[in-house]
Design an enzyme around this catalytic site. Structure first.
Site, PDB file in Angstrom:
ATOM      1  N   HIS A 139      41.770  41.822  19.965  1.00  0.00           N
ATOM      2  CA  HIS A 139      42.717  42.859  19.604  1.00  0.00           C
ATOM      3  C   HIS A 139      42.414  43.640  18.392  1.00  0.00           C
ATOM      4  O   HIS A 139      43.336  44.423  18.443  1.00  0.00           O
ATOM      5  CB  HIS A 139      43.529  41.543  18.885  1.00  0.00           C
ATOM      6  CG  HIS A 139      43.798  41.121  20.547  1.00  0.00           C
ATOM      7  ND1 HIS A 139      45.197  41.040  21.458  1.00  0.00           N
ATOM      8  CD2 HIS A 139      43.531  39.259  20.480  1.00  0.00           C
ATOM      9  CE1 HIS A 139      45.025  39.726  22.602  1.00  0.00           C
ATOM     10  NE2 HIS A 139      44.493  38.882  21.296  1.00  0.00           N
ATOM     11  N   ASP A 175      41.115  36.728  29.100  1.00  0.00           N
ATOM     12  CA  ASP A 175      41.850  36.316  28.119  1.00  0.00           C
ATOM     13  C   ASP A 175      43.211  36.070  28.592  1.00  0.00           C
ATOM     14  O   ASP A 175      43.948  37.298  28.990  1.00  0.00           O
ATOM     15  CB  ASP A 175      41.170  36.960  27.098  1.00  0.00           C
ATOM     16  CG  ASP A 175      41.995  36.032  26.030  1.00  0.00           C
ATOM     17  OD1 ASP A 175      42.775  35.836  25.319  1.00  0.00           O
ATOM     18  OD2 ASP A 175      40.643  35.679  25.077  1.00  0.00           O
ATOM     19  N   HIS A 177      45.193  36.211  26.235  1.00  0.00           N
ATOM     20  CA  HIS A 177      46.000  37.289  25.632  1.00  0.00           C
ATOM     21  C   HIS A 177      46.277  38.624  26.101  1.00  0.00           C
ATOM     22  O   HIS A 177      44.771  39.040  26.671  1.00  0.00           O
ATOM     23  CB  HIS A 177      46.088  36.959  24.574  1.00  0.00           C
ATOM     24  CG  HIS A 177      46.210  35.718  23.701  1.00  0.00           C
ATOM     25  ND1 HIS A 177      45.579  34.766  24.254  1.00  0.00           N
ATOM     26  CD2 HIS A 177      47.806  35.520  23.535  1.00  0.00           C
ATOM     27  CE1 HIS A 177      46.214  34.215  22.671  1.00  0.00           C
ATOM     28  NE2 HIS A 177      46.713  34.494  22.629  1.00  0.00           N
ATOM     29  N   ASP A 264      41.021  30.902  27.063  1.00  0.00           N
ATOM     30  CA  ASP A 264      42.047  30.455  26.275  1.00  0.00           C
ATOM     31  C   ASP A 264      43.253  30.195  27.484  1.00  0.00           C
ATOM     32  O   ASP A 264      44.654  29.205  27.502  1.00  0.00           O
ATOM     33  CB  ASP A 264      42.727  30.987  25.190  1.00  0.00           C
ATOM     34  CG  ASP A 264      42.601  32.546  25.189  1.00  0.00           C
ATOM     35  OD1 ASP A 264      41.677  32.692  26.031  1.00  0.00           O
ATOM     36  OD2 ASP A 264      42.675  33.262  24.422  1.00  0.00           O
TER      37      ASP A 264
END
Length: 410
Positions: A139, A175, A177, A264
Site C-alpha cells: 500500500h 492479499d 486488499h 488476510d
C-alpha cells in the site's frame, strides 16, 4: 540455499532484524506473526539445510526508485519522535494505521532490503525462486505511508529488476486488499503487469481495484483487477483465479513473477470478510509455482503482506508458502509439532492452537465458462455474483491483451 529440482534452487530471506518493523504493541501487524511462522517452518523441518539469506538494508538511492526524497526525510524524522499517533503529521505518518515508532526508517528499509536481496539472488543466477515473508508492503505510495506500509518493497524490487536485465515483469497480488501501491507505481509502464485479486472495493479499504482500472497510455491492459464479494470460499476464489490469472500471464509472457501472498483472505482474519482456508492458500501458492515454471523457467519472488490472525492462520499459511517455494509442499494433514504448540499457546487459549497444517478443507473448483449471469439466467446466487465479476474483469482487460473475454479457453 537449498537445491530443489534440476537446475532450480530457492532462497529464504530471513533475519530477526525484520521483526523490528513494529508500529505499536497492539498494532494488527505484529512481528509475532513472523516469529511464529519461522518457528513453525523450522519445527516442521521445512528449513532443514536451508541457509538464510540476509536481507541487508535498502539504501536511500534504492528507495528513491519509488519514493520521494521528502518522504524519506519524513520517515527518518518520524523515527526520532515518541512512538504513537501524532495529529497533523504529513505523508500518512503518525496515524492509527501507521503510527510512528523508533527506528522506523531503518526497520522499513530492512524489509525493502529483503525483497531486493531476493531479486538480486535470482538476477545473479544464485536462485530461481526466493521468498521473504516480511515483505509485501503493497500500500505504500511514492510520498505516503498507507495501510500499515511504509516503503513499498515489491515496487522497489521490480524497479531494480527492470534495470538489471528484466523487461517483462508480472506482479500478482492475492492479499484481500487491493495492491494499490504497486499498481500506482507501474500504472503507465507497459513492462509491468499488475494483477490483483481482492475483496470488492465497495466493501473494503482502500476502495480501489475496480475492473475498469486497466493501466494508462502505452500500459493500457497491464493492470488486471478481480474483485470478490464478501464470504467467497476457496472453491469460488479458485474459480476466479483460474478464469483470469493464467490467461493474463500467458498473454503477457513475463520473464519473472513477483507474488504478494497476504493471507488476510482467511475466514478467521479480523480485518476482512472473505472465507478462504489455509488449504485454499496452499492451493493458490502451488498454482503460482506451476505458472512460474511454465512461463518463466521457475523464476518467482514470493513476499508476505497482510494477515492478522497471528496464531491459527499466518504461521500455517506462510509455512505452506515457504514449503511451496522450496518445492517441498507439506501434506495438509501434517501434525503441528508439540514444541510449536507450546509456543503458540502463550498467545492464545490452548484449544485454539491448531492441531494440523489443514483447516480440513479440500479445495476444488469448477472451470469458468459463460453462464449467462450477465443475461439474467438463473444460477446459484453466489456463483452468479462471482461470474459477473469475472466477466467484468475479462471484458475490461482481456481484449487489450489480445484475448477473447468470452472464450473460456483464454
Amino acid at each position: 540455499m537449498a537445491g530443489i529440482r534440476d537446475g532450480v534452487s530457492a532462497q529464504v530471506v530471513w533475519s530477526p532484524r525484520l521483526m523490528d518493523y513494529r508500529h505499536s504493541a497492539d498494532h494488527p501487524m505484529s512481528p509475532r506473526r513472523l516469529d511464529l511462522t519461522m518457528s513453525l517452518a523450522t519445527e516442521l523441518g521445512v528449513l532443514d539445510g536451508v541457509e538464510m539469506l540476509d536481507p541487508g538494508t535498502a539504501t536511500d538511492s534504492e528507495l528513491l526508485r519509488v519514493h520521494t526524497s521528502r518522504y524519506l526525510d519524513a520517515v527518518k524524522a518520524a523515527g526520532d519522535l515518541p512512538p504513537g499517533e501524532h495529529f497533523g503529521m504529513s505523508h500518512g505518518l503518525g496515524t492509527a494505521d501507521n503510527p510512528t515508532f523508533p527506528g522506523m526508517h531503518e526497520a522499513s528499509a530492512a524489509v525493502a532490503g529483503g525483497t531486493l536481496a531476493a531479486a538480486r539472488a535470482i538476477a545473479s543466477g544464485a536462485a530461481t525462486r526466493a521468498v521473504s515473508v516480511a515483505g509485501g508492503m503493497h500500500h505504500a505510495m511514492p510520498s505516503a505511508a498507507a495501510g500499515f506500509c511504509v516503503y513499498n518493497d515489491s515496487a522497489v524490487a521490480i524497479s531494480w529488476l527492470l534495470d538489471n536485465g528484466y523487461g517483462r515483469i508480472a506482479y500478482v497480488d492475492i492479499d484481500v486488499h487491493h495492491g494499490d501501491g504497486v499498481q500506482t507505481a507501474f500504472y503507465e509502464d507497459p513492462r509491468v503487469l499488475t494483477v490483483s485479486l481482492h475483496q470488492h472495493p465497495a466493501t473494503l479499504w482502500p476502495s480501489t481495484g475496480w475492473a475498469s482500472e486497466t493501466g494508462a497510455g502505452r500500459a493500457e491492459g497491464t493492470a488486471v483487477n478481480l474483485a470478490y464479494l464478501p464470504a467467497v470460499t476457496d472453491d469460488l476464489w479458485l474459480r476466479g483465479f483460474h478464469a483470469v490469472v493464467p490467461g493474463a500471464l500467458r498473454a503477457f509472457e513475463p520473464e519473472i513473477i513477483v507474488l504478494q501472498c497476504g493471507c488476510d483472505s482467511h475466514l478467521e482474519d479480523p480485518l476482512a470478510d472473505l472465507s478462504l482456508t489455509v488449504d485454499g492458500h496452499r492451493a493458490a501458492y502451488l498454482e503460482m509455482m506451476a505458472l512460474a515454471d511454465e512461463l518463466c523457467d521457475g523464476r518467482i519472488i514470493a513476499v508476505g503482506g497482510g494477515g492478522y490472525e497471528l496464531v491459527r492462520v499466518v504461521p500455517r499459511s506462510w509455512t505452506h508458502l515457504i514449503a511451496a517455494v522450496l518445492d517441498a509442499p507439506l501434506d495438509p494433514g501434517t501434525p503441528i509439532p508439540e514444541g510449536w504448540s507450546a509456543l503458540a499457546a502463550r498467545y492464545t487459549v490452548p484449544d485454539r492452537v491448531p492441531e494440523t497444517m489443514s483447516d480440513g478443507a479440500t479445495p476444488t473448483y469448477t472451470r469458468w465458462e459463460p453462464t449467462g449471469a450477465d443475461r439474467g439466467v438463473e444460477i446459484d446466487r453466489s456463483l452468479a455474483r462471482l461470474d459477473q465479476s469475472i466477466l467484468d474483469t475479462r471484458r475490461s482487460v482481456y481484449p487489450l491483451l489480445g484475448l477473447d473475454p468470452d472464450d473460456p479457453r483464454d
